[in-house]
Design an enzyme around this catalytic site. Sequence first.
Site, PDB file in Angstrom:
ATOM      1  N   GLN A  31       0.857  -1.180   0.000  1.00 20.48           N
ATOM      2  CA  GLN A  31       0.000   0.000   0.000  1.00 20.48           C
ATOM      3  C   GLN A  31       0.893   1.230   0.000  1.00 20.48           C
ATOM      4  O   GLN A  31       1.712   1.406   0.910  1.00 20.48           O
ATOM      5  CB  GLN A  31      -0.905   0.010   1.238  1.00 20.48           C
ATOM      6  CG  GLN A  31      -1.901   1.149   1.289  1.00 20.48           C
ATOM      7  CD  GLN A  31      -2.621   1.213   2.637  1.00 20.48           C
ATOM      8  OE1 GLN A  31      -2.022   1.610   3.641  1.00 20.48           O
ATOM      9  NE2 GLN A  31      -3.883   0.820   2.655  1.00 20.48           N
TER      10      GLN A  31
ATOM     11  N   TYR B 193      -4.882  11.369   5.122  1.00 19.90           N
ATOM     12  CA  TYR B 193      -3.538  11.516   4.580  1.00 19.90           C
ATOM     13  C   TYR B 193      -3.599  12.402   3.334  1.00 19.90           C
ATOM     14  O   TYR B 193      -4.657  12.930   2.977  1.00 19.90           O
ATOM     15  CB  TYR B 193      -2.930  10.147   4.303  1.00 19.90           C
ATOM     16  CG  TYR B 193      -2.727   9.321   5.567  1.00 19.90           C
ATOM     17  CD1 TYR B 193      -2.063   9.856   6.669  1.00 19.90           C
ATOM     18  CD2 TYR B 193      -3.216   8.030   5.663  1.00 19.90           C
ATOM     19  CE1 TYR B 193      -1.891   9.123   7.838  1.00 19.90           C
ATOM     20  CE2 TYR B 193      -3.048   7.282   6.823  1.00 19.90           C
ATOM     21  CZ  TYR B 193      -2.395   7.832   7.915  1.00 19.90           C
ATOM     22  OH  TYR B 193      -2.219   7.105   9.063  1.00 19.90           O
TER      23      TYR B 193
ATOM     24  N   ARG C 243      -6.762  -6.430  13.653  1.00 17.64           N
ATOM     25  CA  ARG C 243      -6.339  -6.804  15.008  1.00 17.64           C
ATOM     26  C   ARG C 243      -6.362  -8.308  15.270  1.00 17.64           C
ATOM     27  O   ARG C 243      -5.460  -8.820  15.950  1.00 17.64           O
ATOM     28  CB  ARG C 243      -7.195  -6.055  16.032  1.00 17.64           C
ATOM     29  CG  ARG C 243      -6.892  -4.561  16.078  1.00 17.64           C
ATOM     30  CD  ARG C 243      -7.807  -3.834  17.067  1.00 17.64           C
ATOM     31  NE  ARG C 243      -7.507  -2.414  17.138  1.00 17.64           N
ATOM     32  CZ  ARG C 243      -8.004  -1.490  16.309  1.00 17.64           C
ATOM     33  NH1 ARG C 243      -8.820  -1.849  15.354  1.00 17.64           N
ATOM     34  NH2 ARG C 243      -7.673  -0.227  16.448  1.00 17.64           N
TER      35      ARG C 243
END
Length: 785
Positions: free
Chosen positions: A498, A580, A722
């Site tokens: 990514q 971002y 997670r």
Amino acid sequence: MNIVCIGGGPAGLYFALLMKQQDPAHEITVVERNRPYDTFGWGVVFSDQTLGNLQAADPQTAGEILGAFNHWDDIEVNIRGRRIRSGGHGFCGIGRKRLLNILQRRCEDLGVKLVFETDVQDELAFPEADLVIASDGLNSRIRAKYADTFQPDIDLRRCRFVWLGTHKRFEAFTFAFEETEHGWFQAHAYQFDGDTSTFIVEAPEDVWRKAGLDEMSKEEGIAFCERLFAKYLDGQPLMSNAAHLRGSAQWIRFPRVLCRTWVHHNGRAPVVLMGDAAHTAHFSIGSGTKLALEDAIELARCIARSPGDLPRALTDYEAVRSVEVLRIQNAARNSTEWFENVARYVQLPPEQFAYSLLTRSQRISHENLRLRDRQYVEQYEDWIAQHAGLQRGPAQQTVPPMLTPFRLRGVTLKNRVVVSPMAQYSCVDGLPADYHLVHLGARAMGGAGMVVAEMTCPTPDARITPGCPGLWNEGQRDGWKRIVDFVHANTDAKIAIQLGHAGAKGSTRVPWEGEDQPLPSGNWPLVSASPQQYVDGVSDWSRAMNRADMDRVREDFVHSTRLAAQAGFDWLELHCAHGYLLSSFISPLTNQRTDDYGGSLANRLRYPLEVFRAMRTAWPDHLPMSVRISAHDWVEGGITPDDAVEIARAFKVAGADMIDCSSGQVSKQQQPVYGRMYQTPFADRVRNEAGIPTIAVGAISEADHVNSIIAAGRADLCAIARPHLANPAWTLLEAAKVGYHDLSWPRQYRSAKTQLERNLEREKAAATQTAGLSPLEQARQAEGV
């Protein structure tokens, strides 16, 4: 106590009889504005579980109700000429009038005073009352009078519906979908007595108006429905029992009612909301009457538990019921939204459309559906597997949807599980080394179809922290190639990278030294769409990019893309989410530009699309590219799910193969609504409205979640974060948990596979044996006593 129930619907009547049964000394009055035995509507539906609650609360009343029920197990879905059935659902239907008659007679037998044809304006008409139950329905006057206390939130939903009846007897709970030149209509039909069925017709408001139903008489509207659904009615007419309504007034919009509190203390008798006065749940999950009766059960139980302490009983009642009701209302909201957006799903194959309908509320999952109807689920699993190119052998198990392959361009993933890109902040000078080899290598060996390296930056000043990985030089390329080669040589997983630029969220410390805090020294300049400070008063200010900056950053991304191809990655994702750099152009919260790159969504997308197209040209044509977007900013004025569909369409036109649907982290003012699979609806909308494959992310934590999402066509891949940090072999473990044994393990680990499967079988057997024991017996068994 002296108890007054304002409103003689199921809630008020059932509470009255329960309290009178609990203590015959109570003086209880139920006041109803209608005549005895009058009611509107047709049949109501209960699940088998609800009937169990009624049996426990009052066996005699439950027995009478059970004797009047029409029971069925099957749900039938009719779409595009196909009829698909699933069994084991356990529902009962009873006429609303019959139900009220039973409750009224039971109240009379117990000595409850029933007062009819009395229109109560407020509770002050009963100064002698010790407790007032406001069970006065959807348009509760009591709720309106004390709105400052109850704080009702009433949301009129998008569809119009009409509640009709017919003498056509439906042996299954039947859903029928018919397309007109104006759009789609749907019917919900079920039998509730020996010769009558409820027949609800529903359509979105705009479709209803385009069909002219808003201008038709009541008789014309019913005739329209008869023609539209003639093939399901077998010549039987549709009937209305709403004689008091004229014209299109019989078509209503469902009001979702949610109250912040349910108890009002006014210095006299406390006033308690119950039933539709407190909450509503859409008829598509059949829980309105269920909730009303269970309100009555819980309040009676709380009063019995706290004799002489009514304030405590009311506090307990509100605490217990508000949680359970909210859970049901959340499921009802999911179901409501599914039916409001049928046009989104009708393009699915009929098999998948039916599965999507059955699991629409998220209360019924893949494994829950298997418990109800194993044959249906196994046949459907075979259908999914065949469409993925698999053919089951006679001795093989059906393949769970999460373990079916997925092909995009020239890449085939062995299954639908993706290890999410998770920032590890463990590089020096952007160089991935031993840590990332172990981290990504272990998860590639753990059964997932693909692992995705964390956001990797095209230049040093594009990083979030000094610990973030980069891909701007040959040393970093070779570091990544070492990891890619390991994954390819030792596993059958694919590996993606990514690429992203931190923008205004850069130049911060690693999280364990101060999340989102600027570096104590050595900070680098920040750029973004417009000047911003991510954390007010804390973060460094970014400056707005000029054209030279935009050209430079675009070429930086292209350079990293070429290095990623040289490193041998199978897949490339562009990060356009979470505030971002590229996300800062897309969101109106962070883009205040007045040039060609600001203003409309099309303008705000201009630069991210420019970067993507340049990368797509540099990336090998046979390899896929995905884009991660923030599908919801969770801030008023920010990106919405409607915008997400348009964003996805734009990237699709630019050549994107898949959209990775995340949300949030654009603004510290965000207010996300968390819950299991809470971001999956974004992937669902984008996939089925923009027509592009999607990745679902967010609180997806077990195989059942993944199987349900993939099987329903809500997404094509599921990215798990997670749980993969806690267990690199999450996919292998989850496959074993659902009893699938035909999954290939790394040969070095195969000795553990059989033992794990045996242990899980023993745990299931023990759980089944223990399920029928009392809590004390379970504790004793656990202690070996």
